[in-house]
Design a protein around this motif. Sequence first.
Motif, short mmCIF file in Angstrom:
data_model
loop_
_atom_site.label_atom_id
_atom_site.label_comp_id
_atom_site.label_asym_id
_atom_site.label_seq_id
_atom_site.Cartn_x
_atom_site.Cartn_y
_atom_site.Cartn_z
N LEU A 59 -5.47 -105.09 -41.66
CA LEU A 59 -4.05 -105.05 -41.98
C LEU A 59 -3.34 -106.33 -41.57
N LEU A 60 -3.63 -106.79 -40.36
CA LEU A 60 -2.97 -107.99 -39.88
C LEU A 60 -3.32 -109.21 -40.73
N ARG A 61 -4.55 -109.29 -41.17
CA ARG A 61 -4.99 -110.48 -41.91
C ARG A 61 -4.72 -110.38 -43.42
N HIS A 62 -4.75 -109.17 -43.97
CA HIS A 62 -4.73 -109.04 -45.43
C HIS A 62 -3.73 -108.03 -45.95
N GLY A 63 -3.05 -107.29 -45.10
CA GLY A 63 -2.21 -106.20 -45.55
C GLY A 63 -0.72 -106.43 -45.35
N GLY A 64 -0.01 -105.30 -45.26
CA GLY A 64 1.44 -105.35 -45.12
C GLY A 64 1.93 -106.21 -43.96
N PRO A 65 1.32 -106.12 -42.77
CA PRO A 65 1.79 -106.96 -41.67
C PRO A 65 1.72 -108.46 -41.96
N PHE A 66 0.70 -108.90 -42.70
CA PHE A 66 0.63 -110.32 -43.04
C PHE A 66 1.80 -110.70 -43.95
N ALA A 67 2.05 -109.88 -44.98
CA ALA A 67 3.18 -110.15 -45.87
C ALA A 67 4.49 -110.12 -45.09
N ASP A 68 4.61 -109.19 -44.16
CA ASP A 68 5.81 -109.11 -43.33
C ASP A 68 6.02 -110.40 -42.54
N ALA A 69 4.94 -110.95 -42.00
CA ALA A 69 5.05 -112.18 -41.23
C ALA A 69 5.54 -113.34 -42.11
N VAL A 70 5.07 -113.39 -43.35
CA VAL A 70 5.53 -114.43 -44.27
C VAL A 70 7.02 -114.26 -44.57
N LEU A 71 7.44 -113.02 -44.82
CA LEU A 71 8.84 -112.74 -45.08
C LEU A 71 9.71 -113.08 -43.88
N LEU A 72 9.23 -112.75 -42.70
CA LEU A 72 9.97 -113.07 -41.47
C LEU A 72 10.18 -114.58 -41.37
N ALA A 73 9.12 -115.34 -41.61
CA ALA A 73 9.21 -116.80 -41.49
C ALA A 73 10.21 -117.36 -42.48
N HIS A 74 10.20 -116.87 -43.72
CA HIS A 74 11.13 -117.39 -44.72
C HIS A 74 12.57 -116.99 -44.41
N ALA A 75 12.78 -115.79 -43.90
CA ALA A 75 14.13 -115.39 -43.49
C ALA A 75 14.62 -116.27 -42.35
N PHE A 76 13.75 -116.54 -41.40
CA PHE A 76 14.08 -117.39 -40.26
C PHE A 76 14.54 -118.77 -40.74
N HIS A 77 13.75 -119.39 -41.62
CA HIS A 77 14.08 -120.74 -42.08
C HIS A 77 15.37 -120.75 -42.90
N ALA A 78 15.62 -119.68 -43.67
CA ALA A 78 16.85 -119.63 -44.46
C ALA A 78 18.08 -119.56 -43.56
N VAL A 79 18.01 -118.75 -42.52
CA VAL A 79 19.15 -118.66 -41.60
C VAL A 79 19.31 -119.96 -40.83
#
Length: 235
Positions: A59-79
């Motif tokens: 899950l961490l490498r290939h599932g929802g949590p990985f996608a969540d981490a990508v979304l978190l990073a993009h939200a962070f950079h946008a703010v």
Amino acid sequence: MSEAATAPGGASPDLLALFVWLSPAYPVGAFAYSHGLEWAVEAQDIRDVASLIGWVDDLLRHGGPFADAVLLAHAFHAVEAGDEPRLVEVLELAAAFAPSRERQMETLNQGDAFVTATRAAWPAPIFERLAAIWDGRVAYPVAVGIAAAAHGLPLAPTLAAYLNAVAANLISAAVRLVPLGQTDGNKALAAATTAVREVARLADAVPLERIGGAALRSDIASMRHETQYTRLFRS
């Protein structure tokens, strides 16, 4: 920079806010969700500590949590950049990206709860602007990314803390469901730290248009859980 971001003397970032926001005591209701793991236990995909370690690692490498981490990073950079159109793009994608009704409920309910709690106790201007720029609900990883950037926290430990919290919640659910002992739970959490470190490092480099996952068994589990006869968890 926020007071939350600098330790006394300015020696290094003060990460105490992350410990608070991502602890089991923070009122987001994470304990109520299993990310489909409850059905995986029912189907005997997870039956002991070894299968749990494999499931969480995938899950961490290939599932929802990985996608969540990508979304978190993009939200962070946008703010961080003050780029509200980019933030809206991330908010829209995160709200639509869940593969099942329960997974969407899981991320949106926790995200809204996180925003409510953090806006009240850890105020920042972006929280007051959210209603003006976005009329939908906020996914959990995006909410964490917004808060971290708003308070000047560094991205890398924010990603690691978020992923570790997700892994800990999954393992806590498995300890209750399989059931497993606390020692096995600790072994599983220790094993997850390798993937947490690697994914926290990799997620920031993934373009938003390349976000995706391949943990199909977990996605199916979240759909099957909707009609599971006996359930302790909401997802």
